[in-house]
Write a protein that holds these residues in place. Structure first.
Motif, short mmCIF file in Angstrom:
data_model
loop_
_atom_site.label_atom_id
_atom_site.label_comp_id
_atom_site.label_asym_id
_atom_site.label_seq_id
_atom_site.Cartn_x
_atom_site.Cartn_y
_atom_site.Cartn_z
N VAL A 49 0.83 -1.20 0.00
CA VAL A 49 0.00 0.00 0.00
C VAL A 49 0.87 1.25 0.00
O VAL A 49 0.62 2.22 -0.75
CB VAL A 49 -0.94 -0.01 1.23
N VAL A 97 -4.93 -5.82 -3.09
CA VAL A 97 -4.27 -4.56 -3.45
C VAL A 97 -3.84 -4.57 -4.91
O VAL A 97 -4.06 -3.60 -5.65
CB VAL A 97 -3.05 -4.32 -2.55
N PRO A 114 -5.87 2.46 1.87
CA PRO A 114 -6.37 1.09 2.02
C PRO A 114 -7.86 1.01 2.30
O PRO A 114 -8.48 0.00 2.01
CB PRO A 114 -5.54 0.56 3.22
#
Length: 415
Positions: free
Chosen positions: A127, A151, A134
């Motif tokens: 991230v 992600v 997030p």
């Protein structure tokens, strides 16, 4: 009443760890057994669960600190009330004062919202690398937690918001001076405990063992044909994809049985021979190379081997490998070919005495029956400790692996 949060038992012979990341802030509500911090040991990341449900109190150590097993790192107020609304009320009360400097307030608020998302060390690193918020990504892991795949999927789809993107819009002129100062920027990042351990062990292997590498090449035609013929039926029956590692692991187990010195290790002035094959499989994890172990691989089918490797790969991405997954191992297979490596000289994983390096498959001209033909070829590399393994044994082992891969029928009739 405050309950102490202590560093849990980390595994055999592991007495300390580094605080990798706090997953909760003081004042955050926590559930029973919910991870509140992540610790980095010599081999894996370990989550520290909350011993009670309540509110996280004090954090007694900082990220990057070294802590011992049993040390108190935080407190949890059992049955407490989360203090998250308090900052909001405070900022509302001070709104008239803050009105003259509106830019910092939304940035701070957004940062707090993003950091409240529980992240594993692997996901947190990803991230940060992509500068994402997030909270804008939907998690598919346990209890809705983000995984690395979540992600990466959000990055590929372009659905994730950049960290601080919304509040930064009104002050777009601020970054104009950044390019000149960052043209030759440097960054110092402390090595993780895992990276430090990998560095020490690999250097120790070079200094202790008499390392030598022998090479061969293997025609992958037969294995590729078998894989293409049966991959759909294989996946339908076993629920796992058919790769090449299953074939190589079976071939290695057969060769280890015939050349037991390659499956042995030196302990003091003795040689320890193993009548089992615990195969360490090198897997790339966010914090470095890890080697989980396929135990008793000699008794497994190709399907069982492929499923075990697949499980290890997923756990490595999610930072969920345990100490038990990494313990032991009598021989290692390292597949640099998945990254495009043509040839390498792998380093053994002490106290093991040998490691097999696999590399990329590429079409090359070879001679067959007096004719030049094109075949999918792969270079194999066997690095070994010459103190224990003679050149004849190393070459014989590598040829046995080559023969089994070029004629997979040998794996079925045990030749």
């Amino acid at each position: 009443m405050a309950t102490e949060v202590k560093v849990p038992t980390l595994g055999e012979s592991v007495t300390e760890a580094t605080v990798g990341a706090w997953l909760k802030k003081p004042g955050d509500a926590v559930a029973l057994d919910e991870p509140i911090a992540s610790l980095e040991t010599d081999k894996v990341a370990v989550d520290v669960p909350s011993p009670v449900a309540g509110v996280l109190g004090q954090q007694l150590v900082k990220e990057g600190d070294t802590v011992n097993v049993g040390a108190i790192i935080a407190t949890v107020e059992a049955g407490g009330v989360a203090s998250a609304p308090a900052p909001a009320a405070a900022s509302a009360a001070s709104a008239p004062v803050a009105a003259s400097v509106p830019a910092p307030a939304p940035v701070s608020s957004n940062t707090e919202d993003a950091s409240s998302v529980t992240l594993s060390p692997a996901v947190r690193r990803l991230v940060l690398e992509h500068g994402l918020d997030p909270s804008s990504i939907k998690g598919t892991g346990r209890d809705g937690r983000l995984t690395k795949d979540d992600v990466m999927a959000a990055v590929a789809a372009g659905t994730a918001k950049a960290q601080g993107a919304a509040p930064a819009a009104p002050v777009a002129a601020a970054p104009t001076s950044a390019p000149t100062s960052s043209a030759r920027a440097e960054e110092r990042v402390k090595m993780t405990r895992l990276r430090q351990t990998v560095a020490k062990r690999l250097k120790s292997a070079q200094e202790t063992a008499a390392l030598l590498t022998t090479f061969n090449d293997v025609d992958m035609s037969a294995v590729i044909e078998a894989r293409n013929t049966y991959k759909d039926l294989f996946e339908k029956k076993h629920g796992v994809r058919l790769g090449f590692m299953g074939f190589f692991t079976k071939a290695v187990c057969m060769a280890l049985r015939d050349i037991p010195a390659v499956n042995a290790q030196i302990e003091g002035d003795e040689i320890v021979y193993h009548n089992y094959a615990d195969i360490s499989v090198a897997v790339s994890a966010p914090n470095g190379l890890v080697v989980p172990v396929i135990r008793n691989a000699e008794t497994m089918s190709v399907a069982q081997i492929e499923k075990t490797i697949g499980d290890f790969g997923k756990k490595a991405k999610d930072g969920a490998l345990t100490m038990e997954d990494m313990k032991g191992g009598t021989f290692t297979i390292s597949n640099g070919g998945v990254f495009g490596s043509l040839m390498s000289t792998p380093i053994i994983n002490p106290p093991q005495s040998a490691v097999l390096g696999l590399h990329r498959i590429e079409d090359r001209p070879v001679v067959r029956d007096g004719q030049i033909v094109i075949r999918p070829m792969m270079y194999l590399a066997l690095s070994y400790d010459h103190r224990l393994i003679d050149g004849r044994e190393a070459v014989t082992f590598l040829v046995a692996v080559k023969n089994a891969i070029e004629d997979p029928t040998r794996l079925l009739i045990d030749l």
